[in-house]
Scaffold this motif. Structure first.
Motif, PDB file in Angstrom:
ATOM      1  N   ALA A   1       3.163   4.422   5.684  1.00 19.73           N
ATOM      2  CA  ALA A   1       4.320   5.304   5.536  1.00 19.73           C
ATOM      3  C   ALA A   1       5.586   4.464   5.606  1.00 19.73           C
ATOM      4  O   ALA A   1       5.542   3.280   5.950  1.00 19.73           O
ATOM      5  N   GLY A   2       6.695   5.088   5.298  1.00 14.85           N
ATOM      6  CA  GLY A   2       7.986   4.400   5.378  1.00 14.85           C
ATOM      7  C   GLY A   2       8.051   3.229   4.417  1.00 14.85           C
ATOM      8  O   GLY A   2       7.478   3.254   3.331  1.00 14.85           O
ATOM      9  N   THR A   3       8.733   2.180   4.846  1.00 12.90           N
ATOM     10  CA  THR A   3       8.902   1.014   3.980  1.00 12.90           C
ATOM     11  C   THR A   3       7.587   0.272   3.738  1.00 12.90           C
ATOM     12  O   THR A   3       7.498  -0.515   2.801  1.00 12.90           O
ATOM     13  N   ASP A   4       6.569   0.530   4.556  1.00  9.99           N
ATOM     14  CA  ASP A   4       5.269  -0.113   4.339  1.00  9.99           C
ATOM     15  C   ASP A   4       4.591   0.384   3.068  1.00  9.99           C
ATOM     16  O   ASP A   4       3.654  -0.244   2.580  1.00  9.99           O
ATOM     17  N   ALA A   5       5.046   1.522   2.523  1.00 10.84           N
ATOM     18  CA  ALA A   5       4.466   2.071   1.288  1.00 10.84           C
ATOM     19  C   ALA A   5       5.339   1.759   0.077  1.00 10.84           C
ATOM     20  O   ALA A   5       5.159   2.323  -0.993  1.00 10.84           O
ATOM     21  N   GLN A   6       6.280   0.829   0.217  1.00  6.87           N
ATOM     22  CA  GLN A   6       7.165   0.459  -0.885  1.00  6.87           C
ATOM     23  C   GLN A   6       6.776  -0.907  -1.434  1.00  6.87           C
ATOM     24  O   GLN A   6       6.380  -1.799  -0.683  1.00  6.87           O
ATOM     25  N   THR A   7       6.899  -1.060  -2.742  1.00  5.20           N
ATOM     26  CA  THR A   7       6.565  -2.321  -3.386  1.00  5.20           C
ATOM     27  C   THR A   7       7.271  -2.412  -4.730  1.00  5.20           C
ATOM     28  O   THR A   7       8.222  -1.673  -4.989  1.00  5.20           O
ATOM     29  N   MET A   8       6.800  -3.296  -5.590  1.00  5.36           N
ATOM     30  CA  MET A   8       7.341  -3.475  -6.936  1.00  5.36           C
ATOM     31  C   MET A   8       6.201  -3.310  -7.942  1.00  5.36           C
ATOM     32  O   MET A   8       5.094  -3.802  -7.706  1.00  5.36           O
ATOM     33  N   LEU A   9       6.484  -2.635  -9.038  1.00  5.08           N
ATOM     34  CA  LEU A   9       5.529  -2.498 -10.129  1.00  5.08           C
ATOM     35  C   LEU A   9       6.077  -3.246 -11.339  1.00  5.08           C
ATOM     36  O   LEU A   9       7.281  -3.178 -11.615  1.00  5.08           O
ATOM     37  N   PHE A  10       5.210  -3.946 -12.043  1.00 11.46           N
ATOM     38  CA  PHE A  10       5.599  -4.643 -13.265  1.00 11.46           C
ATOM     39  C   PHE A  10       4.703  -4.155 -14.393  1.00 11.46           C
ATOM     40  O   PHE A  10       3.485  -4.078 -14.224  1.00 11.46           O
ATOM     41  N   ALA A  11       5.309  -3.810 -15.522  1.00 11.84           N
ATOM     42  CA  ALA A  11       4.536  -3.406 -16.700  1.00 11.84           C
ATOM     43  C   ALA A  11       5.079  -4.136 -17.920  1.00 11.84           C
ATOM     44  O   ALA A  11       6.297  -4.287 -18.077  1.00 11.84           O
ATOM     45  N   LYS A  12       4.147  -4.620 -18.746  1.00 14.21           N
ATOM     46  CA  LYS A  12       4.523  -5.239 -20.022  1.00 14.21           C
ATOM     47  C   LYS A  12       3.856  -4.435 -21.121  1.00 14.21           C
ATOM     48  O   LYS A  12       2.647  -4.250 -21.131  1.00 14.21           O
TER      49      LYS A  12
END
Length: 146
Positions: free
Chosen positions: A90-101
């Motif tokens: 939960a919180g910031t622990d469930a945040q990340t970055m997604l990359f799509a090409k």
């Protein structure tokens, strides 16, 4: 046919280092996925000026982007294991970055909150599922291909 592509040709990966992971080495593909959806949620402001004869005016004032993925739970795949583990965060622990090409050369780098909706379930004769939405958390960077 020219200028069209199969969804299977979209390449995507997720940062297993969370929001701070933006180096190529921080990203891992999420294998086993069989659907990839892109949806927009646009905030709209409406008003009814007297000089428009009763016709409503509108302007998009906010944007949100969701990348939805669903497929199979693949144990031992770094990206798949990482996303499945976010089900319990939960919180910031469930945040990340997604990359799509995209096959046309366009690229999307999106800060996101990962909402895991199903991890490991299914019928007795089914392969376990993994379903999740990457919901934009701030402005993504969309770069047109050459």
């Amino acid at each position: 046919m020219n200028n069209v592509y199969a969804v299977k040709d979209i390449k995507f990966s997720i940062s297993t280092a969370g929001r701070g992971g933006q180096r190529p080495a921080d990203f891992a593909p999420v294998t086993g996925m069989d659907t990839f959806t892109v949806t927009f949620d646009n905030g709209m402001d409406e008003w009814n000026p007297l000089d428009e004869g009763g016709w409503t005016r509108r302007m998009i004032t906010t944007k949100s982007l969701t990348i939805g993925l669903s497929g199979k739970r693949v144990y031992g795949c770094g990206g798949n294991d990482y996303v499945a583990g976010l089900a319990y965060k939960a919180g910031t622990d469930a945040q990340t970055m997604l990359f799509a090409k995209f096959p046309c050369g366009d690229e999307l780098l999106m800060p996101c909150t990962v909402n895991v909706t199903s991890a490991g379930g299914g019928g007795a004769a089914d392969v376990a599922v993994l379903e999740f939405d990457c919901q934009s958390d701030g402005a993504p960077v969309y770069t047109k291909g050459v």
